[in-house]
Design an enzyme around this catalytic site. Structure first.
Site, PDB file in Angstrom:
ATOM      1  N   THR A 238     -73.757  49.334-106.867  1.00  0.00           N
ATOM      2  CA  THR A 238     -73.421  48.748-108.171  1.00  0.00           C
ATOM      3  C   THR A 238     -73.921  49.654-109.290  1.00  0.00           C
ATOM      4  OG1 THR A 238     -75.493  47.538-108.436  1.00  0.00           O
ATOM      5  CG2 THR A 238     -73.762  46.436-107.187  1.00  0.00           C
ATOM      6  N   CYS A 239     -73.536  49.303-110.525  1.00  0.00           N
ATOM      7  CA  CYS A 239     -73.926  50.125-111.666  1.00  0.00           C
ATOM      8  C   CYS A 239     -75.334  49.810-112.151  1.00  0.00           C
ATOM      9  CB  CYS A 239     -72.942  49.903-112.810  1.00  0.00           C
ATOM     10  SG  CYS A 239     -71.271  50.299-112.315  1.00  0.00           S
ATOM     11  N   ASP A 240     -76.018  48.905-111.454  1.00  0.00           N
ATOM     12  CA  ASP A 240     -77.294  48.404-111.937  1.00  0.00           C
ATOM     13  C   ASP A 240     -78.459  49.249-111.417  1.00  0.00           C
ATOM     14  OD1 ASP A 240     -79.463  46.864-112.653  1.00  0.00           O
ATOM     15  OD2 ASP A 240     -78.375  45.003-112.330  1.00  0.00           O
ATOM     16  N   SER A 241     -79.395  49.584-112.311  1.00  0.00           N
ATOM     17  CA  SER A 241     -80.488  50.454-111.885  1.00  0.00           C
ATOM     18  C   SER A 241     -81.550  49.731-111.062  1.00  0.00           C
ATOM     19  CB  SER A 241     -81.142  51.121-113.096  1.00  0.00           C
ATOM     20  OG  SER A 241     -81.667  50.121-113.939  1.00  0.00           O
TER      21      SER A 241
ATOM     22  N   ASN B  41     -69.985  43.430-109.054  1.00  0.00           N
ATOM     23  CA  ASN B  41     -69.356  44.747-109.221  1.00  0.00           C
ATOM     24  C   ASN B  41     -68.252  45.008-108.198  1.00  0.00           C
ATOM     25  OD1 ASN B  41     -71.342  47.634-110.364  1.00  0.00           O
ATOM     26  ND2 ASN B  41     -69.965  46.266-111.425  1.00  0.00           N
TER      27      ASN B  41
END
Ligand SMILES: *Cc1c(COP(=O)(O)O)cnc(C)c1O
EC number: 4.1.1.17
Length: 397
Positions: free
Chosen positions: A325-328, A365
């Protein structure tokens, strides 16, 4: 479902686009048989740990007939299992869930307050105004977490004078009165069970009630690279010794509710490496998928490369993993030990994610779809096999 000799055999035959869940029902069956053979009482499977029909089927095939359920959807599912006895052991339930459970034949409920006792009594009272006469009510007591990776003590449980009072009031409406506790998940030594059973014995003395059942809960450990537990037989011995001290032990029916210990080894995850940046690998599943515990609870899972043989003499190196996903925060610090040459296009098998792996996966996502296959080989690490590192001490008697 497709059956394969191993994750390596899968990757030899094709290169899956989606992450793959590799089920090992035989590992769940072996764990269930171990508990049934060694635990002196009913063994209930904590359904929330993994509700795959293949694993439930293996547990059932091994003789599991009791199921601990925590929600209405779990209950509706588990109620379709033939001959199953369900225990609704979440201490806080909605009124409609209590009513529906009772209609489905559930008689075991847990509670940790007078408010919940009132709800259970009211919702199981018949249309004719007669209270139910067949309730098995388990008071959930708070016990200290000792050496547990996931302590549960601050959310549920009652203690002290309030617990004694609740036991007395529950005794008045229950056909069978039980006491239950949960020492916390992945509890790696038996000390917590020793302390919990001692607290239960003292509480029974203070309350002065007859107790028909004791449910020693879940919390039994599995093996992970960063969490090497005592052998399971030590837990059984500690529980046996604690129960021996109970008043009228011979009249008390005992139950345990393992989740993790029955299914952790029964599922692994096969992922592809999509990028490598130094010792960081970007893979196609992560913390919003089956690796929540690796991202947020400090779990490290065993890992191995399954797409090719490592180069001769190649060392293993510690890697951090990043999810798709784009989440850190989609980050699993590990370290996951893998061949130093690993590169994009390689596949990794991340083992022993059967407990709370798929159970936690969501669809953030656009990820969260899995292929599933059955794998016939052994889990990467086990608590149960004859020739695994720990089990010499398992052989009882
Ligand atoms: C989750 C849960 C279990 C199972 O716990 P594990 O740590 O997986 O063994 C057992 N009993 C109750 C009431 C639970 O909530």
């Amino acid at each position: 479902m497709e059956k394969l000799a191993s994750a390596a055999a899968l990757i030899q035959s094709r290169r899956p686009e989606k992450p793959v869940l590799g089920l090992r029902p035989q590992a769940a069956g072996r764990a269930a048989r171990w508990f049934i053979d060694n635990f002196d009482g009913d063994v209930a499977y904590a359904y929330k740990a993994n509700s795959s029909v293949f694993l439930i089927g293996a547990l059932y095939g091994a003789g599991i007939r009791h199921f601990d359920v925590a929600s209405l959807p779990e209950l509706e599912d588990a109620a379709t299992i033939p001959g199953a006895e369900l225990h609704f052991m979440h201490p806080v339930k909605s009124r409609s869930a209590i009513r529906r459970a009772y209609d489905l034949g559930v008689r075991s409920f847990s509670l940790d307050g007078l408010d919940e006792l009132t709800k259970i009594v009211e919702e199981t009272t018949g249309a004719d105004g007669r209270p139910a006469r067949d309730l098995k009510l388990f008071v959930r007591v708070a016990v200290p977490a000792i050496n547990s990776l996931i302590p549960l003590e601050h959310k549920f449980g009652i203690a002290g004078a309030a617990a004694a009072d609740l036991l007395v009031k529950t005794r008045q409406v229950a056909a069978e009165l039980g006491i239950t506790f949960h020492v916390g998940s992945q509890t790696t030594t038996p000390d917590a069970f020793v302390a919990a059973l001692q607290a239960v014995r003292e509480l029974i003395g203070v309350a002065g009630v007859v107790v028909d059942r004791i449910d020693v809960g879940g919390g039994y450990p599995s093996r992970y690279p960063n969490s090497e537990p005592s052998p399971l037989v030590d837990f059984i011995d500690a529980i046996d010794a604690g129960l021996e001290e109970m008043p009228v032990r011979e009249d008390v029916r005992v139950m345990c509710e393992p989740g993790r210990a029955l299914v952790a080894e029964a599922e692994s995850l096969i992922v592809r490496v999509d990028a490598r940046r130094g010792s960081h690998l970007y893979i196609n599943d992560g913390s919003y998928g089956t690796l929540f515990d690796a991202a947020h609870l400090g779990f490290v899972f065993p890992a191995r490369m399954v797409s090719r043989e490592p180069e001769a003499g190649e060392p293993l190196t510690g890697f951090e993993l990043w999810g798709p996903t784009c989440d850190s925060i989609d980050h699993m610090p590990g370290p996951f030990m893998l061949p130093a040459s690993i590169r994009p296009g390689d596949y990794i098998e991340i083992g022993n994610i059967g407990a709370y792996g798929r159970a936690m996966a969501g669809k953030f996502n656009g990820y969260g779809d899995y292929e599933e296959v059955i794998l016939l080989d052994e889990p990467q690490v086990t608590m149960y096999s004859e020739d695994a590192a720990v089990p010499a001490r398992f052989a009882r008697g």
